[in-house]
Design an enzyme around this catalytic site. Structure first.
Site, PDB file in Angstrom:
ATOM      1  N   HIS A 235      39.449  33.969  33.509  1.00  0.00           N
ATOM      2  CA  HIS A 235      39.179  35.104  34.277  1.00  0.00           C
ATOM      3  C   HIS A 235      37.795  35.236  34.792  1.00  0.00           C
ATOM      4  O   HIS A 235      37.572  35.575  35.873  1.00  0.00           O
ATOM      5  CB  HIS A 235      39.407  36.526  33.575  1.00  0.00           C
ATOM      6  CG  HIS A 235      40.999  36.628  33.348  1.00  0.00           C
ATOM      7  ND1 HIS A 235      41.858  36.162  32.490  1.00  0.00           N
ATOM      8  CD2 HIS A 235      41.752  37.545  34.064  1.00  0.00           C
ATOM      9  CE1 HIS A 235      42.864  36.781  32.683  1.00  0.00           C
ATOM     10  NE2 HIS A 235      43.118  37.511  33.633  1.00  0.00           N
ATOM     11  N   ASP A 258      43.408  42.034  28.249  1.00  0.00           N
ATOM     12  CA  ASP A 258      44.507  41.969  29.530  1.00  0.00           C
ATOM     13  C   ASP A 258      45.547  41.005  28.724  1.00  0.00           C
ATOM     14  O   ASP A 258      46.292  40.158  29.722  1.00  0.00           O
ATOM     15  CB  ASP A 258      44.038  41.480  30.587  1.00  0.00           C
ATOM     16  CG  ASP A 258      44.847  41.572  31.927  1.00  0.00           C
ATOM     17  OD1 ASP A 258      46.003  42.199  31.860  1.00  0.00           O
ATOM     18  OD2 ASP A 258      44.728  41.072  32.800  1.00  0.00           O
TER      19      ASP A 258
END
Length: 365
Positions: A235, A258
């Site tokens: 990410h 996440d």
């Protein structure tokens, strides 16, 4: 009970021991120890969609129990169940199903990541379910949850978003800015309305530009906002992670996973919000367009990634426990090894890998 090692507190490392009395920390005491193991606060993950092959996103309480147990074994002692954009019927059913788990302490709360998000920045959110914020929907969910709904992510440029943020904050719910194409000014308007968290900052957002700074600069620069950072090396580049943490400081940066169901599982085909996800080399992407679809991260791995990026271990532990706990209103009970706080901790070896986990004074099997 006394546990010896290098104890990570918010202000530094104490070589000595943690005294546990019942369910609480009794004391942190300096002293000579033979074992160089790390003793860190139990991790607090406020953005998590599942793991160990199970998901929170379908509202199944049995799957939620298994997913929470999986992450507990990786040191996450305080966990939010994050939903993705969904029809209202599923949001309502999930709230009803998960509220008893919140009441029992298995989950710390429910997080709705959507459906009030930007179509232009939806990422792995299902575009079929995106819509403007509804005060009626939110009122129904808050009433049904009786305090279980703790965090809602909203794109501030959507019609009615600022009213929704104000309403959430008035009910003691944390409002977050995420999956947004907002301008810098629109983002600051959301912060002014009471939004206090940035959902996985940089990801699912209009990218920053020196003449149009957008939401990233607004969130990183806002003194009242805690910025979520997904520290998986996918990410965010490690340089971006270290830069963002240097801008916010550890008191405004929260490591989150996440994570989705594929965390801890083999590569293969999975599902997220009614969409097919392919996991290859631990990276989860939508089958339809290759968008990053959550992560396969656990919080212990996020801590290692942050330390590997050059963030000192004391700061990294604040980002993994102390700061996210404070962001969700639990900052005086969990997230730190301090006398009187709940005895949540993880023992890590010299490579920062989990050896043992304690929650509320009891060892996790």
């Amino acid at each position: 009970m006394r546990i010896d090692g290098r104890v990570v507190t918010p202000t530094g490392v104490v070589t000595g021991s943690v005294e546990v009395t019942g369910t609480s920390i009794g004391a942190v005491t300096p002293g000579d120890v033979a074992d160089p193991q790390w003793i860190v606060p139990g991790f607090v993950d406020i953005h998590n969609h599942g793991g160990g092959g199970d998901t929170f996103t379908t509202g199944d309480p049995d799957a939620a129990l298994r997913a929470a147990a999986f992450h507990l074994r990786h040191g996450t002692t305080t966990l939010f169940a994050s939903l993705v954009s969904s029809p209202f019927d599923l949001m309502r059913a999930a709230t009803a199903a998960f509220t008893p788990l919140v009441d029992a302490g298995v989950l710390a709360g429910i997080h709705f990541e959507g459906p009030y998000l930007s179509a232009a920045r939806c990422g792995a959110q299902n575009p079929a379910f995106l819509r403007d914020p509804s005060l009626d929907e939110l009122e129904t969910l808050l009433t049904l949850g009786g305090g279980a709904v703790r965090l809602v992510t909203i794109a501030p440029e959507r019609a009615g978003a600022l009213d929704a943020i104000r309403m959430l904050v008035s009910h003691g719910v944390v409002a977050a800015v995420g999956h947004t194409d907002a301008t810098y000014e629109q983002t600051l308007a959301a912060v002014e309305a009471g939004a206090s968290v940035g959902t996985h900052v940089f990801n699912g957002m209009r990218p920053p530009h020196h003449r149009e700074p957008g939401p990233v600069f607004a969130l990183l620069g806002a003194p009242s906002v805690v910025c979520e950072l997904v520290a998986d090396g996918v990410h965010l580049h490690d340089g971006t992670l270290a830069f963002a943490a240097s801008v916010t400081g550890p008191d405004r940066a929260a490591l989150v996973t996440d994570a989705m169901a594929a965390a801890g599982m083999p590569d293969g085909a999975y599902e997220l919000g009614g969409q097919e996800v392919e996991v290859r080399d631990r990276v989860a992407r939508l089958a339809r367009d290759g968008a990053i679809a959550g992560s396969t991260l656990t919080m212990d791995a996020a801590l290692r990634q942050a330390v590997g990026a050059g963030i000192p271990i004391v700061d990294a532990c604040r980002m993994a426990a102390t700061t996210p706990a404070r962001a969700i209103g639990l900052g005086e009970t969990v997230g730190s090894l301090q006398p009187g706080w709940r005895a949540d901790l993880a023992i890590l070896d010299t490579d920062l890998r989990v050896v043992r986990v304690m929650r509320a004074g009891s060892w996790v099997s």
